[in-house]
Motif scaffolding. Structure first.
Motif, PDB file in Angstrom:
ATOM      1  N   ALA A   1       9.478  23.470  14.081  1.00 19.63           N
ATOM      2  CA  ALA A   1       9.421  22.678  14.862  1.00 19.63           C
ATOM      3  C   ALA A   1       9.112  21.621  14.759  1.00 19.63           C
TER       4      ALA A   1
ATOM      5  N   LEU B   1      11.851  19.779  13.816  1.00 18.42           N
ATOM      6  CA  LEU B   1      13.101  19.699  14.971  1.00 18.42           C
ATOM      7  C   LEU B   1      12.621  18.347  15.619  1.00 18.42           C
TER       8      LEU B   1
ATOM      9  N   THR C   1      19.909  29.271  16.169  1.00 22.09           N
ATOM     10  CA  THR C   1      19.528  28.696  16.832  1.00 22.09           C
ATOM     11  C   THR C   1      18.264  28.274  16.113  1.00 22.09           C
ATOM     12  N   ALA C   2      17.652  26.948  16.945  1.00 20.24           N
ATOM     13  CA  ALA C   2      15.742  26.687  16.544  1.00 20.24           C
ATOM     14  C   ALA C   2      15.372  27.887  16.503  1.00 20.24           C
ATOM     15  N   GLU C   3      15.403  28.676  17.753  1.00 18.40           N
ATOM     16  CA  GLU C   3      14.184  29.648  18.409  1.00 18.40           C
ATOM     17  C   GLU C   3      14.382  30.798  16.825  1.00 18.40           C
ATOM     18  N   ASP C   4      15.665  30.965  16.085  1.00 19.31           N
ATOM     19  CA  ASP C   4      15.303  31.712  14.705  1.00 19.31           C
ATOM     20  C   ASP C   4      15.415  31.534  14.072  1.00 19.31           C
TER      21      ASP C   4
ATOM     22  N   ARG D   1      19.457  22.931  16.906  1.00 19.56           N
ATOM     23  CA  ARG D   1      18.465  22.525  18.453  1.00 19.56           C
ATOM     24  C   ARG D   1      18.347  24.158  18.803  1.00 19.56           C
ATOM     25  N   GLU D   2      17.922  24.603  20.027  1.00 24.71           N
ATOM     26  CA  GLU D   2      17.832  25.520  20.694  1.00 24.71           C
ATOM     27  C   GLU D   2      19.355  25.975  21.423  1.00 24.71           C
ATOM     28  N   ARG D   3      18.733  27.194  21.653  1.00 24.66           N
ATOM     29  CA  ARG D   3      19.986  28.075  22.174  1.00 24.66           C
ATOM     30  C   ARG D   3      20.597  27.841  23.699  1.00 24.66           C
TER      31      ARG D   3
ATOM     32  N   ASN E   1      21.045  24.006  24.391  1.00 27.28           N
ATOM     33  CA  ASN E   1      21.893  22.991  22.886  1.00 27.28           C
ATOM     34  C   ASN E   1      22.846  23.540  22.882  1.00 27.28           C
ATOM     35  N   GLN E   2      22.751  25.251  22.064  1.00 29.83           N
ATOM     36  CA  GLN E   2      24.242  25.666  22.091  1.00 29.83           C
ATOM     37  C   GLN E   2      25.139  26.385  22.564  1.00 29.83           C
TER      38      GLN E   2
END
Length: 449
Positions: free
Chosen positions: A207, A210, A272-275, A290-292, A294-295
């Motif tokens: 995080a 990012l 994704t960034a979350e993963d 970046r984040e989901r 955004n994907q």
């Protein structure tokens, strides 16, 4: 027997051949390394021709990857022409273009280009071309590089990560664009505005990394590129788009006639960034994953045709440089062999077809490089470059089975769909079930017409 049978020594047959007109059963006649014709599935074989019937596996045009860091010579412990092109062949890529930096010397003048060509010659499993570089002080070298056959010129708007390839400030960017426009060349740009980049600090938290490279860095840099392209009338290409916020600006500029194109990469479409686990620096790249949400918007940009192509940005390094600290680890994703299955896995989940994937990963990059008419399609007159894919077969990524030099990848342990059964270059098989075969790759130059 069709008239196109003259000189045909190879016929590839499949119930699913992806052509520019759609997917259909067909027999592809090959003569002298090129596609002579695409015939009906049960076409009579010319005398003496060898038949390779792949059944229900899909026959695709070989992929064209216009964004590969081979790092050879100078950082060959990171990668090399032999290992990079082996990985390409195993993954269904039949043509790649090498980026001008991370090698020593960088490809910023004709002499340095010659050094790189000499190193690459005789090592390539796939056809290999070269980008030139635009750095401070080398405007006089750009036209000679263009005349020597490079496909265009890469520059950075923020620090590149290697001291021998500095970024361009606003005035130098404008000067390079004007020079390149003068001879009809192509400027390709790593678009991050340094004013928005926070100093890299150590740490394992993704995080924090990012947050240090926000979308605003890309958005503002792309706005600057639009202005430069409009003023100079240069052809400008945005590399590895990660921020979906920039898509409306890109679409608007193109609608006004600005000559702007854009690519994105498999990792932005599939990871994704979350993963991303903390400390997992195999996921570090610049701009970042970046984040989901955004994907999702990037996928919509592909569907809408705002994003022109998907290429790997294969940027490998030694395992030691992926040290678990996002502040100090090298930024780059190793994915040259895995781009096709990675993108296909997510594309099929979202309802896209293999025809879409071919448009993004073969036809689109070929068009960017000026190779359309020769590469990127199963059509008469094109090079007989193919990937044979079982789109329904799944596999788990084992880094030890990858062909690039260092077994580091963000896809380790992932289950992907799409097994490349074989790869063909100008009618010669160069890989079989992930195992590279003969080295028949040629060094290629930008077409002059």
């Amino acid at each position: 027997m069709p008239d196109s049978g003259a000189g045909v020594r190879l016929v590839l047959r499949s119930t699913r051949v992806v052509t520019p007109e759609g997917t259909r059963p067909a027999s592809v006649f090959v003569a002298d390394g090129r596609i002579a014709s695409v015939e009906v599935h049960d076409a009579e074989l010319p005398g003496g021709a060898r038949l390779v019937d792949v059944g229900g596996d899909v026959l695709l045009p070989g992929l064209v990857d216009t964004h590969v860091h081979v790092n050879d010579p100078g950082r060959t412990e990171w990668e090399g022409f032999l290992t990079a092109t082996r990985a390409a062949a195993a993954g269904g890529v039949t043509t790649l273009l090498d980026m001008p930096l991370n090698s020593l010397p960088p490809t910023t003048n004709v002499a340095n280009l010659g050094v790189k060509q000499d190193v690459a010659r005789g090592k390539a499993h796939v056809d290999t071309g070269f980008w030139g570089g635009a750095i401070p002080g080398n405007v006089p070298d750009l036209r000679p590089l263009h005349e020597a056959g490079v496909f265009g010129f890469k520059c950075f708007l923020s620090p590149s990560g290697v001291e021998e390839f500095p970024e361009l400030d606003a005035s130098r960017l404008a000067a390079a664009a004007a020079e390149i426009a003068g001879f009809g060349g192509l400027l390709i740009v790593h678009a991050e505005d340094p004013a928005h980049l926070a100093p890299q600090r150590g740490g394992r938290a993704y995080a924090d990394f990012l947050a240090s490279r926000p979308r605003a860095a890309e958005n503002d840099a792309i706005a600057r590129l639009v202005a430069v392209a409009r003023e100079s009338d240069a052809r400008v290409h945005v590399l590895h788009l990660s921020s979906s916020d920039a898509l409306p600006l890109i679409a608007e500029a193109r609608g006004e006639g600005v000559r702007l194109s854009v690519e994105t990469c498999p990792h932005f479409l599939t990871l994704t960034a979350e993963d991303v686990p903390d400390g997992a620096t195999e996921f570090k790249c610049c701009p970042p994953i970046r984040e989901r949400a955004n994907q999702d918007a990037l996928w919509q940009g592909l569907a809408d045709g705002v994003i022109d192509c998907v290429v790997s940005d294969h940027s490998p390094c030694t395992p030691e440089l992926k040290d678990g600290d996002f502040g100090t680890a090298w930024g780059g994703i190793s994915s040259l062999q895995l781009g096709l299955p990675a993108v296909w896995t997510e594309a099929r989940r979202r309802g896209h077809t293999l025809e879409d994937v071919v448009r993004w990963m073969s036809a689109g990059p070929a068009r960017l490089a000026g190779l359309h008419g020769r590469k990127g399609a199963v059509a008469p007159g094109y090079d007989a470059d193919f990937a044979v894919l079982d789109p329904d077969a799944a596999f788990t990524v084992d880094p030890a089975r990858l062909q690039h030099r260092n077994p580091v990848t963000a896809y380790a342990g992932s289950t992907l769909y799409g097994v490349v059964r074989s790869t063909w270059l100008r009618g010669e098989q160069i890989a079989d079930h992930g195992r590279p075969l003969q080295q028949t790759g040629q060094l290629i130059e930008r077409p002059t017409s």
